[in-house]
Design a protein around this motif. Structure first.
Motif, short mmCIF file in Angstrom:
data_model
loop_
_atom_site.label_atom_id
_atom_site.label_comp_id
_atom_site.label_asym_id
_atom_site.label_seq_id
_atom_site.Cartn_x
_atom_site.Cartn_y
_atom_site.Cartn_z
N PRO A 31 0.83 -1.21 0.00
CA PRO A 31 0.00 0.00 0.00
C PRO A 31 0.87 1.26 0.00
CG PRO A 31 -0.51 -1.40 1.90
CD PRO A 31 0.63 -2.02 1.18
N LEU A 32 0.40 2.27 -0.70
CA LEU A 32 1.16 3.51 -0.83
C LEU A 32 1.44 4.16 0.52
CD1 LEU A 32 2.52 5.40 -2.80
CD2 LEU A 32 0.34 6.57 -3.10
N TRP A 33 0.48 4.16 1.43
CA TRP A 33 0.68 4.77 2.74
C TRP A 33 1.84 4.11 3.48
CZ3 TRP A 33 0.60 2.06 7.24
CH2 TRP A 33 -0.04 0.81 7.23
N LEU A 34 1.98 2.79 3.33
CA LEU A 34 3.06 2.07 3.99
C LEU A 34 4.41 2.43 3.37
CD1 LEU A 34 3.91 -0.06 6.08
CD2 LEU A 34 3.50 -1.80 4.32
N VAL A 35 4.42 2.53 2.05
CA VAL A 35 5.64 2.89 1.33
C VAL A 35 6.08 4.30 1.73
CG1 VAL A 35 6.55 3.38 -0.97
CG2 VAL A 35 5.21 1.33 -0.58
N ILE A 36 5.13 5.22 1.84
CA ILE A 36 5.45 6.59 2.24
C ILE A 36 6.03 6.62 3.65
CG2 ILE A 36 4.45 8.85 2.82
CD1 ILE A 36 2.49 8.34 0.44
N LEU A 37 5.40 5.89 4.56
CA LEU A 37 5.88 5.84 5.94
C LEU A 37 7.29 5.27 6.02
CD1 LEU A 37 5.04 6.39 8.88
CD2 LEU A 37 4.18 4.05 8.96
N LEU A 38 7.53 4.20 5.31
CA LEU A 38 8.87 3.59 5.30
C LEU A 38 9.88 4.53 4.65
CD1 LEU A 38 10.63 1.18 5.98
CD2 LEU A 38 9.99 0.19 3.79
N TRP A 40 9.81 7.80 4.53
CA TRP A 40 10.10 8.89 5.46
C TRP A 40 11.04 8.43 6.57
CZ3 TRP A 40 9.07 14.07 6.26
CH2 TRP A 40 8.37 14.69 5.24
N SER A 41 10.89 7.20 7.01
CA SER A 41 11.78 6.65 8.04
C SER A 41 13.22 6.56 7.52
CB SER A 41 11.31 5.27 8.48
OG SER A 41 10.01 5.35 9.01
N ILE A 42 13.36 6.11 6.30
CA ILE A 42 14.70 6.02 5.69
C ILE A 42 15.26 7.42 5.45
CG2 ILE A 42 15.98 5.25 3.66
CD1 ILE A 42 13.88 2.98 3.40
N ALA A 43 14.41 8.34 5.03
CA ALA A 43 14.86 9.71 4.77
C ALA A 43 15.35 10.39 6.05
CB ALA A 43 13.74 10.52 4.14
N PHE A 44 14.76 10.05 7.19
CA PHE A 44 15.24 10.60 8.46
C PHE A 44 16.70 10.23 8.68
CE2 PHE A 44 16.25 9.94 12.93
CZ PHE A 44 16.10 11.23 13.40
N VAL A 45 17.03 8.98 8.42
CA VAL A 45 18.42 8.53 8.57
C VAL A 45 19.31 9.28 7.59
CG1 VAL A 45 19.99 6.55 8.44
CG2 VAL A 45 17.70 6.26 9.41
N GLU A 46 18.81 9.48 6.38
CA GLU A 46 19.56 10.23 5.36
C GLU A 46 19.90 11.62 5.86
OE1 GLU A 46 20.02 13.18 2.20
OE2 GLU A 46 18.24 12.97 3.44
N TYR A 47 18.94 12.29 6.47
CA TYR A 47 19.17 13.64 6.99
C TYR A 47 20.22 13.64 8.08
CZ TYR A 47 15.69 16.33 4.50
OH TYR A 47 15.00 16.99 3.52
N CYS A 48 20.30 12.57 8.85
CA CYS A 48 21.30 12.48 9.92
C CYS A 48 22.72 12.45 9.36
CB CYS A 48 21.05 11.23 10.78
SG CYS A 48 19.55 11.35 11.77
N PHE A 49 22.88 12.14 8.10
CA PHE A 49 24.19 12.20 7.43
C PHE A 49 24.33 13.47 6.59
CE2 PHE A 49 23.80 7.67 8.29
CZ PHE A 49 25.05 7.39 8.82
N ALA A 50 23.27 13.88 5.90
CA ALA A 50 23.35 15.02 4.99
C ALA A 50 23.57 16.34 5.71
CB ALA A 50 22.10 15.09 4.12
N VAL A 51 22.86 16.54 6.82
CA VAL A 51 22.99 17.82 7.53
C VAL A 51 24.41 18.00 8.08
CG1 VAL A 51 22.15 19.16 9.51
CG2 VAL A 51 20.52 18.03 7.98
N PRO A 52 24.98 17.00 8.76
CA PRO A 52 26.38 17.17 9.20
C PRO A 52 27.36 17.31 8.02
CG PRO A 52 25.38 15.34 10.37
CD PRO A 52 24.40 15.78 9.31
N ALA A 53 27.08 16.61 6.92
CA ALA A 53 27.95 16.71 5.75
C ALA A 53 28.02 18.16 5.27
CB ALA A 53 27.44 15.82 4.62
N ASN A 54 26.88 18.82 5.22
CA ASN A 54 26.85 20.20 4.76
C ASN A 54 27.42 21.16 5.80
OD1 ASN A 54 25.74 20.05 2.06
ND2 ASN A 54 23.94 19.21 3.07
N ARG A 55 27.15 20.90 7.06
CA ARG A 55 27.69 21.77 8.12
C ARG A 55 29.21 21.70 8.14
NH1 ARG A 55 25.66 23.45 13.43
NH2 ARG A 55 23.74 23.74 12.27
#
Length: 114
Positions: A31-38, A40-55
């Motif tokens: 289901p699309l809602w499940l794919v979106i939720l998953l 977003w969860s993966i994207a959160f981890v991505e941000y934990c690397f991208a934000v420090p990379a840019n800083r």
């Protein structure tokens, strides 16, 4: 910090983001809602690397250089992902397009033309 650190962090963040954006294409029965939720969860981890990379990276690189680096890394990660995970073929058109983007990156890092 070494100038290598932001490159390594951007590489890791792009692996996560590529899976967040395109990994679900192999699971079209979910289901699309499940794919979106998953995703977003993966994207959160991505941000934990991208934000420090840019800083960290902004100590050595301009924002334009960081963004350019990000795009070249994104294309490189995506090319491997599409071939090895999605079993898609890269064509000469893809190579030419990616090459032109890399040529653009050259000019961003080269500095002002005189």
């Amino acid at each position: 910090m070494s100038a290598f650190m932001p490159v390594a962090l951007l590489l890791i963040s792009n692996v996560f983001m590529t899976f967040a954006w395109y990994g679900h294409l192999k699971f079209t029965d979910k289901p699309l809602w499940l794919v979106i939720l998953l995703s977003w969860s993966i994207a959160f981890v991505e941000y934990c690397f991208a934000v420090p990379a840019n800083r960290i990276g902004h100590e050595s690189f301009s924002a334009a250089e960081l963004k350019t680096m990000q795009e070249v890394i994104t294309l490189s990660v995506f090319a491997g992902f599409s071939v090895f995970y999605l079993d898609e073929k890269l064509t000469i058109n893809h190579a030419v397009g990616f090459g032109l983007i890399c040529a653009g990156a050259f000019f961003v890092f080269k500095g002002p033309l005189r």
